[in-house]
Design an enzyme around this catalytic site. Structure first.
Site, PDB file in Angstrom:
ATOM      1  N   TYR A  16     134.366 106.988 -58.987  1.00  0.00           N
ATOM      2  CA  TYR A  16     134.638 108.264 -58.312  1.00  0.00           C
ATOM      3  C   TYR A  16     134.453 109.460 -59.241  1.00  0.00           C
ATOM      4  O   TYR A  16     135.199 110.440 -59.163  1.00  0.00           O
ATOM      5  CB  TYR A  16     136.068 108.292 -57.752  1.00  0.00           C
ATOM      6  N   ASP A 256     146.718  93.125 -46.547  1.00  0.00           N
ATOM      7  CA  ASP A 256     145.965  93.307 -47.784  1.00  0.00           C
ATOM      8  C   ASP A 256     146.951  93.278 -48.958  1.00  0.00           C
ATOM      9  O   ASP A 256     147.604  94.273 -49.258  1.00  0.00           O
ATOM     10  CB  ASP A 256     145.218  94.649 -47.710  1.00  0.00           C
ATOM     11  N   LYS A 285     142.663  91.097 -57.682  1.00  0.00           N
ATOM     12  CA  LYS A 285     143.244  91.739 -58.864  1.00  0.00           C
ATOM     13  C   LYS A 285     143.940  90.749 -59.812  1.00  0.00           C
ATOM     14  O   LYS A 285     143.280  90.130 -60.627  1.00  0.00           O
ATOM     15  CB  LYS A 285     144.181  92.853 -58.434  1.00  0.00           C
TER      16      LYS A 285
HETATM   17  N1  PMP Z   1     142.728  96.735 -51.264  1.00  0.00           N
HETATM   18  C1  PMP Z   1     143.647  97.281 -52.068  1.00  0.00           C
HETATM   19  C2  PMP Z   1     145.055  97.415 -51.580  1.00  0.00           C
HETATM   20  C3  PMP Z   1     143.293  97.711 -53.343  1.00  0.00           C
HETATM   21  O1  PMP Z   1     144.210  98.294 -54.139  1.00  0.00           O
HETATM   22  C4  PMP Z   1     141.957  97.546 -53.781  1.00  0.00           C
HETATM   23  C5  PMP Z   1     141.504  97.977 -55.170  1.00  0.00           C
HETATM   24  N2  PMP Z   1     141.995  99.147 -55.653  1.00  0.00           N
HETATM   25  C6  PMP Z   1     141.030  96.964 -52.916  1.00  0.00           C
HETATM   26  C7  PMP Z   1     141.454  96.564 -51.663  1.00  0.00           C
HETATM   27  C8  PMP Z   1     139.589  96.789 -53.291  1.00  0.00           C
HETATM   28  O2  PMP Z   1     139.452  95.833 -54.284  1.00  0.00           O
HETATM   29  P1  PMP Z   1     138.206  95.865 -55.280  1.00  0.00           P
HETATM   30  O3  PMP Z   1     138.316  97.117 -56.064  1.00  0.00           O
HETATM   31  O4  PMP Z   1     138.364  94.612 -56.105  1.00  0.00           O
HETATM   32  O5  PMP Z   1     136.975  95.815 -54.440  1.00  0.00           O
END
Ligand code: PMP
Length: 437
Positions: A16, A256, A285
């Site tokens: 970003y 999520d 993560k």
């Molecule tokens: N969902 C949530 C709640 C996240 O915090 C993130 C990453 N910041 C993502 C999806 C996307 O994951 P990635 O960056 O590994 O694509």
């Protein structure tokens, strides 16, 4: 030879950020909770990574158990396609995930990033409705303030105002959104919110779903903590209501847990705050202990059976690096390390230490709110953070943070000692005081 930072600038995109944006810091080494960093002006820093490399590095850098798991797998094979082939790290990791997630999640799809796991979850929900003979159910109900990733389908369920909808108006699919669920505060181990606000939000949920049920495939939420959309903690009753309303109207509930999973909120999965089991869960993560890019989508047997019984039969996804053996092997070790450690006590201790360490920030004129949940600490300012100034000042106090909007926040590695957390709290408070007063 030009410095690494000089060579990076204008060559590499950072998240970003414009190509000619603020100079990054160069990482030379990581060990335990600490990073060795260099600044563009040549100054070096030893800093605690208060971000756990964006929620992921929960066991610390150069963890000997994870290093060994990686090396052992590299000595066998580092990668193999998953089409038509399987391997021990994938099977063992899937078994571990099924055993540790709430009962009722039975099948696993490995993806190569959180965003891709969200794509797969959304696709699965649509295939499920198709399999149930409801092809018109192709929309999602998501939350204002939500964040689910940067690919197009994931973007479409992010906050429609603060997300990237405006940048790609004709390309980001239109879905339905509810307001952020009411804020909750941790009091004596419970997440409490204003009951009238909660009741009002649940009524809005019920009415919206009743009105749009024939278009809706699923409800999509981050459970209890909205992360990148504002570090917002909300009432678990809202999550419980989403489960109930989804069931009442034949929608799936997608949760999520990419940021919240694996203990971060004080529960192994944040869904446990509401005692619910989603139909579909995304994790990522911390799954690989932050070592390699890996995520997973889990679903219930009922959802999977519907796909298998449908004319399509398969889930229509299959990335090249799906179930990468190195990533799965290190994730198995990361999960074993987590479950064999006293993670709950560690997170609880960090929660208590963070509450004490960040309390002085409440006295700063620029600070609007300080909140803590599990191993997450948030300082909300009344104005946008001066990111370069706060970052640099925190580094000078031995702490790496990456603020955004009006938020300076931390999610320390679980191996952080009380002294480390005290340093983080003092560093954040001093940096805000220096840059904002
Ligand atoms: N969902 C949530 C709640 C996240 O915090 C993130 C990453 N910041 C993502 C999806 C996307 O994951 P990635 O960056 O590994 O694509």
């Amino acid at each position: 030879m030009r410095s690494l930072i000089a060579r990076d600038r204008g060559l590499l995109w950072h998240p970003y950020a414009p190509l000619d944006g603020d100079a990054p810091y160069a990482v030379h080494a990581g060990n335990g909770v600490r990073l060795s960093l260099g600044a563009a002006d040549g100054r070096g820093f030893e800093a605690i990574d208060a971000m756990s490399s964006w929620w992921s590095m929960i066991h610390g850098y150069r963890n000997p158990v994870l290093d060994q798991a990686l090396q052992e797998q590299a000595g066998k094979f580092s990668h193999v396609m998953f089409g038509g082939l399987t391997h021990q790290p994938a099977v063992e990791l899937a078994e571990r995930l099924i055993a540790m997630t709430p009962d009722g999640l039975d099948h696993v799809f490995f993806a190569d990033s959180g965003s891709v796991s969200v794509e797969v979850a959304l696709k699965l929900a649509i295939q499920y409705q198709l399999g149930r003979g409801r092809p018109q159910r192709t929309q999602f109900l998501a939350l204002r303030g939500g964040y689910h990733g940067d690919t197009f389908a994931a973007m479409s369920v992010c906050d429609p105002v603060d997300g990237m909808h405006a940048a790609f108006p004709s390309l980001v699919a239109k879905h339905h959104f509810l307001p952020r669920p009411p804020a909750a505060r941790l009091i004596d181990g419970e997440l409490l919110a204003d009951p009238a606000e909660v009741a009002g939000w649940i009524t809005a949920l019920e009415e919206t779903v009743a009105r749009h049920r024939d278009e809706l495939a699923a409800i999509m939420v981050e459970p209890v903590v909205q992360g990148a959309g504002g570090m917002h903690f909300y009432a678990p009753q809202c999550l419980a209501a989403a489960r109930r309303v989804a069931d009442d109207h034949g929608l799936l509930l997608i949760v999520d847990e990419i940021a919240t999973g694996f203990g971060r909120t004080g529960k192994l999965f944040a869904s446990e705050w509401a005692g619910i089991v989603p139909d579909i869960m995304c994790v990522g993560k911390a799954l690989s202990g932050g070592y390699l890019t890996l995520a997973a989508m889990l679903c219930s047997a009922r959802v999977a059976r519907t796909i298998t019984d449908s004319p399509l039969r398969a889930l229509l996804h299959g990335p090249t690096f799906m179930a990468n053996p190195l990533a799965c092997a290190v994730a198995c070790a990361s999960m074993d390390l987590l479950l064999s450690s006293d993670w709950q006590s560690n997170v609880q201790r960090i929660e208590q230490n963070l509450a004490v360490a960040l309390a002085p920030a409440t006295n700063l004129g620029s600070v609007r709110d300080v909140r803590v949940l599990g191993a997450i600490g948030v300082v909300e300012l009344a104005e946008a953070v001066n990111v370069p100034a706060v970052t640099r000042a925190a580094l000078e106090h031995g702490v790496w943070v990456r603020p955004f909007r009006n938020l300076v926040y931390t999610m320390p590695p679980y191996i952080s000692s009380p002294a480390d957390v005290a340093t983080i709290g003092a560093g954040i408070t001093a940096a805000i005081a220096q840059a904002h007063g």
